[in-house]
Design a protein around this motif. Structure first.
Motif, PDB file in Angstrom:
ATOM      1  N   SER A 266       0.863  -1.176   0.000  1.00 37.20           N
ATOM      2  CA  SER A 266       0.000   0.000   0.000  1.00 37.20           C
ATOM      3  C   SER A 266       0.901   1.227   0.000  1.00 37.20           C
ATOM      4  O   SER A 266       2.121   1.121   0.177  1.00 37.20           O
ATOM      5  CB  SER A 266      -0.929   0.011   1.219  1.00 37.20           C
ATOM      6  N   TYR A 267       0.290   2.382  -0.177  1.00 38.91           N
ATOM      7  CA  TYR A 267       1.093   3.594  -0.331  1.00 38.91           C
ATOM      8  C   TYR A 267       0.356   4.775   0.289  1.00 38.91           C
ATOM      9  O   TYR A 267      -0.838   4.986   0.003  1.00 38.91           O
ATOM     10  CB  TYR A 267       1.342   3.847  -1.822  1.00 38.91           C
ATOM     11  N   ILE A 268       1.041   5.503   1.143  1.00 40.19           N
ATOM     12  CA  ILE A 268       0.479   6.718   1.727  1.00 40.19           C
ATOM     13  C   ILE A 268       1.166   7.925   1.106  1.00 40.19           C
ATOM     14  O   ILE A 268       2.401   8.026   1.119  1.00 40.19           O
ATOM     15  CB  ILE A 268       0.634   6.744   3.258  1.00 40.19           C
ATOM     16  N   LYS A 269       0.359   8.798   0.536  1.00 43.33           N
ATOM     17  CA  LYS A 269       0.880  10.022  -0.070  1.00 43.33           C
ATOM     18  C   LYS A 269       0.212  11.213   0.613  1.00 43.33           C
ATOM     19  O   LYS A 269      -1.022  11.279   0.696  1.00 43.33           O
ATOM     20  CB  LYS A 269       0.589  10.062  -1.573  1.00 43.33           C
TER      21      LYS A 269
ATOM     22  N   ILE B 108      -7.171  -6.239   1.407  1.00 43.91           N
ATOM     23  CA  ILE B 108      -7.529  -4.847   1.695  1.00 43.91           C
ATOM     24  C   ILE B 108      -7.796  -4.660   3.185  1.00 43.91           C
ATOM     25  O   ILE B 108      -7.319  -3.690   3.802  1.00 43.91           O
ATOM     26  CB  ILE B 108      -8.773  -4.432   0.877  1.00 43.91           C
ATOM     27  N   GLN B 109      -8.538  -5.583   3.766  1.00 42.78           N
ATOM     28  CA  GLN B 109      -8.843  -5.480   5.195  1.00 42.78           C
ATOM     29  C   GLN B 109      -7.574  -5.512   6.033  1.00 42.78           C
ATOM     30  O   GLN B 109      -7.462  -4.787   7.036  1.00 42.78           O
ATOM     31  CB  GLN B 109      -9.802  -6.593   5.604  1.00 42.78           C
ATOM     32  N   HIS B 110      -6.615  -6.331   5.641  1.00 39.84           N
ATOM     33  CA  HIS B 110      -5.333  -6.397   6.346  1.00 39.84           C
ATOM     34  C   HIS B 110      -4.610  -5.051   6.288  1.00 39.84           C
ATOM     35  O   HIS B 110      -4.098  -4.562   7.302  1.00 39.84           O
ATOM     36  CB  HIS B 110      -4.461  -7.495   5.743  1.00 39.84           C
ATOM     37  N   VAL B 111      -4.576  -4.449   5.095  1.00 39.80           N
ATOM     38  CA  VAL B 111      -3.898  -3.161   4.946  1.00 39.80           C
ATOM     39  C   VAL B 111      -4.580  -2.096   5.793  1.00 39.80           C
ATOM     40  O   VAL B 111      -3.919  -1.299   6.474  1.00 39.80           O
ATOM     41  CB  VAL B 111      -3.865  -2.738   3.460  1.00 39.80           C
ATOM     42  N   VAL B 112      -5.912  -2.071   5.761  1.00 34.70           N
ATOM     43  CA  VAL B 112      -6.658  -1.054   6.518  1.00 34.70           C
ATOM     44  C   VAL B 112      -6.382  -1.193   8.015  1.00 34.70           C
ATOM     45  O   VAL B 112      -6.197  -0.195   8.727  1.00 34.70           O
ATOM     46  CB  VAL B 112      -8.166  -1.152   6.205  1.00 34.70           C
ATOM     47  N   ARG B 113      -6.346  -2.430   8.515  1.00 38.80           N
ATOM     48  CA  ARG B 113      -6.014  -2.637   9.938  1.00 38.80           C
ATOM     49  C   ARG B 113      -4.585  -2.205  10.221  1.00 38.80           C
ATOM     50  O   ARG B 113      -4.298  -1.530  11.224  1.00 38.80           O
ATOM     51  CB  ARG B 113      -6.190  -4.120  10.310  1.00 38.80           C
ATOM     52  N   GLN B 114      -3.681  -2.582   9.335  1.00 38.06           N
ATOM     53  CA  GLN B 114      -2.263  -2.284   9.521  1.00 38.06           C
ATOM     54  C   GLN B 114      -1.991  -0.783   9.510  1.00 38.06           C
ATOM     55  O   GLN B 114      -1.134  -0.274  10.239  1.00 38.06           O
ATOM     56  CB  GLN B 114      -1.460  -2.988   8.419  1.00 38.06           C
ATOM     57  N   ARG B 115      -2.741  -0.062   8.683  1.00 35.71           N
ATOM     58  CA  ARG B 115      -2.514   1.380   8.508  1.00 35.71           C
ATOM     59  C   ARG B 115      -3.450   2.241   9.366  1.00 35.71           C
ATOM     60  O   ARG B 115      -3.532   3.449   9.153  1.00 35.71           O
ATOM     61  CB  ARG B 115      -2.716   1.741   7.036  1.00 35.71           C
ATOM     62  N   LYS B 116      -4.127   1.626  10.286  1.00 40.92           N
ATOM     63  CA  LYS B 116      -5.092   2.350  11.108  1.00 40.92           C
ATOM     64  C   LYS B 116      -4.456   3.591  11.742  1.00 40.92           C
ATOM     65  O   LYS B 116      -3.337   3.540  12.250  1.00 40.92           O
ATOM     66  CB  LYS B 116      -5.635   1.424  12.205  1.00 40.92           C
TER      67      LYS B 116
ATOM     68  N   GLN C  95      -3.127   5.997  10.375  1.00 43.47           N
ATOM     69  CA  GLN C  95      -2.007   6.556   9.616  1.00 43.47           C
ATOM     70  C   GLN C  95      -2.485   7.346   8.395  1.00 43.47           C
ATOM     71  O   GLN C  95      -1.674   7.944   7.705  1.00 43.47           O
ATOM     72  CB  GLN C  95      -1.059   5.441   9.149  1.00 43.47           C
ATOM     73  N   TYR C  96      -3.805   7.319   8.130  1.00 42.59           N
ATOM     74  CA  TYR C  96      -4.312   7.971   6.913  1.00 42.59           C
ATOM     75  C   TYR C  96      -5.597   8.730   7.223  1.00 42.59           C
ATOM     76  O   TYR C  96      -6.274   8.495   8.241  1.00 42.59           O
ATOM     77  CB  TYR C  96      -4.560   6.943   5.810  1.00 42.59           C
ATOM     78  N   ASP C  97      -5.942   9.628   6.301  1.00 38.77           N
ATOM     79  CA  ASP C  97      -7.190  10.388   6.407  1.00 38.77           C
ATOM     80  C   ASP C  97      -8.204   9.992   5.335  1.00 38.77           C
ATOM     81  O   ASP C  97      -9.406  10.003   5.578  1.00 38.77           O
ATOM     82  CB  ASP C  97      -6.894  11.891   6.280  1.00 38.77           C
ATOM     83  N   VAL C  98      -7.707   9.690   4.131  1.00 36.33           N
ATOM     84  CA  VAL C  98      -8.564   9.367   2.990  1.00 36.33           C
ATOM     85  C   VAL C  98      -8.135   8.013   2.435  1.00 36.33           C
ATOM     86  O   VAL C  98      -6.937   7.767   2.248  1.00 36.33           O
ATOM     87  CB  VAL C  98      -8.463  10.452   1.887  1.00 36.33           C
ATOM     88  N   LEU C  99      -9.117   7.129   2.179  1.00 39.50           N
ATOM     89  CA  LEU C  99      -8.824   5.779   1.686  1.00 39.50           C
ATOM     90  C   LEU C  99      -9.304   5.631   0.247  1.00 39.50           C
ATOM     91  O   LEU C  99     -10.488   5.771  -0.038  1.00 39.50           O
ATOM     92  CB  LEU C  99      -9.508   4.734   2.578  1.00 39.50           C
ATOM     93  N   ILE C 100      -8.365   5.325  -0.648  1.00 39.28           N
ATOM     94  CA  ILE C 100      -8.666   5.090  -2.063  1.00 39.28           C
ATOM     95  C   ILE C 100      -8.301   3.645  -2.393  1.00 39.28           C
ATOM     96  O   ILE C 100      -7.129   3.245  -2.261  1.00 39.28           O
ATOM     97  CB  ILE C 100      -7.877   6.038  -2.994  1.00 39.28           C
ATOM     98  N   VAL C 101      -9.289   2.854  -2.813  1.00 42.42           N
ATOM     99  CA  VAL C 101      -9.041   1.470  -3.215  1.00 42.42           C
ATOM    100  C   VAL C 101      -8.921   1.415  -4.733  1.00 42.42           C
ATOM    101  O   VAL C 101      -9.790   1.923  -5.459  1.00 42.42           O
ATOM    102  CB  VAL C 101     -10.171   0.539  -2.742  1.00 42.42           C
ATOM    103  N   MET C 102      -7.854   0.804  -5.214  1.00 40.77           N
ATOM    104  CA  MET C 102      -7.618   0.616  -6.645  1.00 40.77           C
ATOM    105  C   MET C 102      -7.885  -0.859  -6.952  1.00 40.77           C
ATOM    106  O   MET C 102      -7.033  -1.705  -6.718  1.00 40.77           O
ATOM    107  CB  MET C 102      -6.194   1.032  -7.009  1.00 40.77           C
ATOM    108  N   SER C 103      -9.085  -1.143  -7.428  1.00 43.91           N
ATOM    109  CA  SER C 103      -9.562  -2.520  -7.515  1.00 43.91           C
ATOM    110  C   SER C 103      -9.572  -3.037  -8.941  1.00 43.91           C
ATOM    111  O   SER C 103     -10.356  -2.570  -9.773  1.00 43.91           O
ATOM    112  CB  SER C 103     -10.981  -2.603  -6.935  1.00 43.91           C
TER     113      SER C 103
END
Length: 439
Positions: A117-120, A154-162, A164-172
């Motif tokens: 995943s990537y946080i920008k 995706i659920q794993h990433v969201v838990r892992q990055r809890k 750490q982010y404000d806006v979540l964009i899924v590229m599916s």
């Protein structure tokens, strides 16, 4: 704060269209008075285009660089139509981030140049981007990759990055039905940029508070999502599409570029390969034989429409073979009982699709054509079926050679669930080329 997300998906190497999209973004992005990002949601690469085949997708990556792509994920074409090593080097020269959370090698490592995943951060707002691709398990396994469930990834990433982010964009790149289910299960997602099933939403679609956006296929549209953000939260989101016909005209020459790259002779003497779809020619029979020999099958079945172009007294080049068999189609070795094999031969005997226009499942021709049997046959009047001249026994096991597009349920439903090996990464054209070189 306002942020614009441009997005493309399923370009499938329609590079003339992509060049128009690229030109439009180059003109429009500098005019914006707010930040923008450009994301590609996979299947940009498609080896049915000679220049993509000749560069194993690296020309596509170069064009994404030129388009100032910020983030990309992969589709099944990047993941499954090139070799393990080719995927590991595909993005060596990429100037953008590649995120895919559900493809790993056997040691649990992501492909080279990938991130889970990537946080920008954009003007103090933290955007989390996570990409996933469709879980075609046996195909990835045949290429020494492991593909996991995209939802779990995706659920794993969201838990892992809890936190750490404000806006979540899924590229599916997992298809519209997956995206619709994801809206129910992940309402905290702000936007799902969708692909794979070639769907599009002219103005997006909101489900359970999540905005779904998708731009169809082949560069028919460029997607644009506008987010309004206040106090680190999205307060407004809207989507639109720009139709290809409204974008700037651009002169390109990808066809000549690809022809030049693939202009290597593969045989030493002129050959005639006749292309017909409603009867068996020597060329299509030899194609069936090449698949049969390559797989080591007891019998083989293909369709005549797989041969898209014929030649008369020509010294064939790599380009010619590519034009003849442009499909990203692999072969399959299926283990079936005699009873199932007879059902398959009975279905083939009906020739239901001989004159039908076909598309999808990797097929890059027009007319499906008649079935061609190699080392198998039947006596119509007595309803008897044979392999290598010996009558098929219901309880015996046979090795059937065929193509992967038959295994998805449409043409031969009885093949679904059978034990089979996907023979990868060689395509039909690779197998036929090697066969011709041995003649």
């Amino acid at each position: 704060m306002r942020v614009t997300l441009y997005h493309t998906n399923d370009i499938h190497s329609h590079l003339d269209a992509f060049s128009r999209i690229k030109t439009y973004m180059a003109e429009q992005r500098p005019k914006l008075d707010h930040p923008s990002l450009y994301l590609d949601i996979g299947d940009h690469v498609d080896l049915s285009l000679p220049v993509t085949e000749g560069t194993m997708g690296k020309r596509n990556v170069q064009l994404l660089n030129e388009a100032n792509c910020d983030i990309a994920t992969i589709g099944n074409n990047e993941g499954m139509t090139i070799s393990h090593d080719a995927l590991n080097t595909l993005y060596d020269e990429a100037n953008f981030t590649v995120t895919c959370a559900n493809v790993f090698d056997e040691s649990g490592q992501l492909p080279n140049n990938f991130v889970e995943s990537y946080i920008k951060e954009v003007e103090g707002v933290r955007f989390l981007f996570v990409g996933v691709t469709a879980a075609f398990t046996p195909f990835y396994r045949a290429l020494d990759w492991l593909v996991t469930d995209p939802l779990a990834a995706i659920q794993h990433v969201v838990r892992q990055r809890k936190e750490q982010y404000d806006v979540l964009i899924v590229m599916s790149h997992a298809g519209i039905f997956f995206d619709e289910e994801l809206c129910k299960l992940l309402p905290e997602a702000d936007v799902i940029l969708g692909s794979h099933t070639h769907h599009h939403f002219l103005e997006g679609k909101v489900s359970n508070g999540v905005l779904m956006a998708a731009a169809g296929k082949y560069g028919h549209y460029l997607g644009e999502v506008t987010l309004e953000i206040e106090a680190q939260q999205v307060v407004s989101k809207r989507a639109t599409l720009h139709a290809l016909g409204t974008l700037p005209e651009v002169k390109t020459d990808f066809e000549q570029e690809g022809r030049a790259i693939l202009n290597r002779p593969v045989v030493t003497k002129p050959m005639t390969l006749q292309r017909e779809t409603n009867f068996i020619t020597e060329a299509t029979y030899r194609l069936a034989q090449s698949v049969h020999d390559y797989i080591g099958a007891d019998c083989t079945i293909i369709n005549a429409g797989l041969m898209v172009k014929g030649y008369e007294q020509k010294i064939l080049t790599e380009y010619d073979i590519h034009q003849m068999l442009p499909h990203p189609i692999n072969t399959v070795r299926a283990r079936v009982s005699g009873r199932v094999l007879k059902d398959i031969l009975m279905t083939a005997r009906e020739q239901t699709y001989m004159y039908e226009h076909a598309q999808g499942l990797g097929f890059r021709g027009d007319i499906f054509g008649g079935y061609i049997l190699y080392n198998a046959g039947y006596i119509d009047s007595s309803n008897r079926y044979f392999v290598n001249g010996v009558e098929i026994q219901d309880d015996e096991t046979y090795l059937l050679g065929t193509v992967d597009m038959y295994t998805f349920g449409r043409y031969f439903p009885m093949l679904k669930g059978q034990s089979m090996d996907y023979i990868m990464p060689a395509f039909l054209r690779d197998i036929f080329k090697a066969y011709l070189q041995e003649l």
